[in-house]
Scaffold this active site. Structure first.
Site, mmCIF file in Angstrom:
data_model
loop_
_atom_site.group_PDB
_atom_site.id
_atom_site.type_symbol
_atom_site.label_atom_id
_atom_site.label_comp_id
_atom_site.label_asym_id
_atom_site.label_seq_id
_atom_site.Cartn_x
_atom_site.Cartn_y
_atom_site.Cartn_z
ATOM 1 N N HIS A 72 0.845 -1.205 0.000
ATOM 2 C CA HIS A 72 0.000 0.000 0.000
ATOM 3 C C HIS A 72 0.878 1.252 0.000
ATOM 4 O O HIS A 72 2.058 1.215 0.351
ATOM 5 C CB HIS A 72 -0.913 0.011 1.234
ATOM 6 N N ASP A 354 4.139 -4.488 3.791
ATOM 7 C CA ASP A 354 5.591 -4.772 3.805
ATOM 8 C C ASP A 354 5.837 -6.204 4.283
ATOM 9 O O ASP A 354 6.732 -6.879 3.789
ATOM 10 C CB ASP A 354 6.353 -3.757 4.673
#
Length: 453
Positions: A72, A354
């Site tokens: 994102h 991540d």
């Protein structure tokens, strides 16, 4: 007995009395970590147009599929530093405010008409774009939206305009879209798709919900994966405890905000400080003093050292192999179906975090890669050889850089081949067999249950 000569000759053969300066060998000296530079890279603030290597192949090759895994975009912190004012960042979308994008205004209008989209499970109740005048925790910012509008535009120029991967009358079955249940991942996916698709038609958007951040779908039961993750967390803890400089910084910051050091550490201050840094907002102050750049640099430097040690110690690598096998296996199955002539799911988008991207990079053996920045993208391209149509090849790109031959399964092939890509069967063989060799196993199920010797 003097074992040490009075005039010692050093290892490099120079007499220490000789004052002649020797330039250090730049090829062998490890580069010094610059925490501020690395933080700027991580922020990924949209400025200049990006150059990328996506879509490059010999002219007789045909692009047949693209699978994209994104992190994102820029978000508001997930943690707050206790007793400080939260960073004052506006999460409404204002096309006249920087950073912006030529299609931001049209994107906002289009997102408000999304009733026809098919959204899995709880995704339908999430907002399609950020809209709070003071960002909520973890909310995508305008920077985050713009990062993915740019990603979509860049991929469209290459894959749609140049390679005609999707036609203007594309069908819903040609897309496969999946996101975790966070507004920031859904909104990032929509921003990228809005500028990527030849025509963003809500009726053809079918967004699947993935409850697991490692996208393990129905294959999440893996006791040894959890074992290696716990071992990796122990390694992280022991590295942190050894770092006296880091401890001093935490003590100092805790005094400034007036809380116990342990509480400050638990509030994960780097997550919050990166938000101040990326948005060019002054670090927080109290009556006792201010958190400053020196505090930030020490914590960021430790983070970078931790990443370096993580690569060396291999615990994370073992975790990554088991964590990412279900996702990579899904990828391989899909690529094989397309290589056999299926015309479905030609473009795939996984919108993730991540903690999704990082283990995939590690499992593939791409050790040079930086930790996933905001709006990072990992792309798998499938190509058909026009001269031998049965032969298929893949290219892997990370943030626009070709990392195909950094992968563990294609390093050696590169030395023998004239083609700038990797045979699909090498990737298939890696995912189906080679991933388990280090566990002395032949299957995911067995590797997940076999205790290390």
């Amino acid at each position: 007995v003097h074992l040490i000569p009075v005039n010692p000759i050093r290892e490099d053969g120079l007499n220490p009395k000789s004052r002649k300066r020797i330039m250090p060998d730049l090829l062998t000296e490890p580069p010094a970590i610059d925490p501020v530079y690395e933080a700027h890279v991580y922020c990924n603030v949209p400025t200049i147009a990006e150059r990328s290597m996506e879509g490059h192949a010999p002219h007789y090759f045909k692009l047949v599929s693209v699978q994209v895994l994104i992190r994102h975009g820029d978000r508001y912190p997930l943690y707050a530093i206790p007793k400080t004012k939260r960073p004052d960042i506006d999460c409404t979308l204002v096309p006249s405010r920087k950073p912006s994008h030529p299609q931001l205004e049209a994107f906002i209008k289009h997102m408000s008409k999304g009733a026809a989209a098919q959204m899995d499970g709880t995704l339908g109740s999430l907002p399609r774009y950020p809209s709070h005048s003071l960002c909520e925790m973890g909310e995508l910012t305008q920077t985050g939206v713009v990062q993915h509008l740019r990603n979509g535009q860049l991929l469209r120029d290459i894959y749609i305009n140049k390679h005609k991967l999707l036609q203007s009358d594309w069908a819903a079955k040609q897309l496969y879209l999946e996101t975790t249940g966070k507004s920031r991942t859904l909104q990032s996916a929509l921003a990228l798709l809005y500028t990527f698709l030849p025509d963003f038609d809500w009726k053809k958007i079918n967004m699947r919900h993935q409850w697991s951040t490692i996208f393990c779908s129905g294959s999440c039961d893996c006791p040894m994966r959890n074992h290696y993750l716990e071992e990796e967390q122990r390694r992280q803890y022991s590295l942190r405890v050894k770092n006296n400089n880091l401890e001093k910084i935490y003590v100092d910051m805790a005094k400034i905000v007036g809380i116990p050091t342990r509480q400050l550490r638990a509030s994960n201050p780097i997550d919050s400080l990166l938000c101040y840094f990326c948005h060019n907002v002054s670090f927080p102050c109290t009556n006792t003093g201010c958190i400053g750049m020196e505090h930030f640099k020490v914590i960021k430097r430790h983070q970078l050292e931790d990443e370096r040690e993580r690569q060396e110690k291999k615990l994370y690598f073992l975790y990554a192999l088991l964590a990412t096998h279900p996702l990579l296996n899904q990828t391989v199955n899909r690529l094989q179906r397309i290589a056999e002539g299926k015309k479905e799911e030609l473009f795939v988008l996984y919108s993730a975090h991540d903690v999704t991207l990082s283990p995939v990079l590690s499992a593939l053996g791409i050790t040079e890669a930086r930790f996933p920045r905001f709006a990072a993208r990992l792309v798998f391209e499938l190509w058909q050889d026009g001269k031998r149509p049965k032969e298929h090849f893949i290219r892997i790109l990370y943030n626009g850089a070709d990392v195909t031959f950094q992968t563990s399964f294609c390093k050696d092939y590169y030395k023998r081949s004239s083609k700038p890509m990797c045979p699909l069967e090498k990737f298939v063989n890696f995912v189906r067999r080679e991933m388990f060799l280090v566990f002395n196993s032949t299957s995911y199920y067995d590797a997940c249950r076999r205790r290390p010797l």
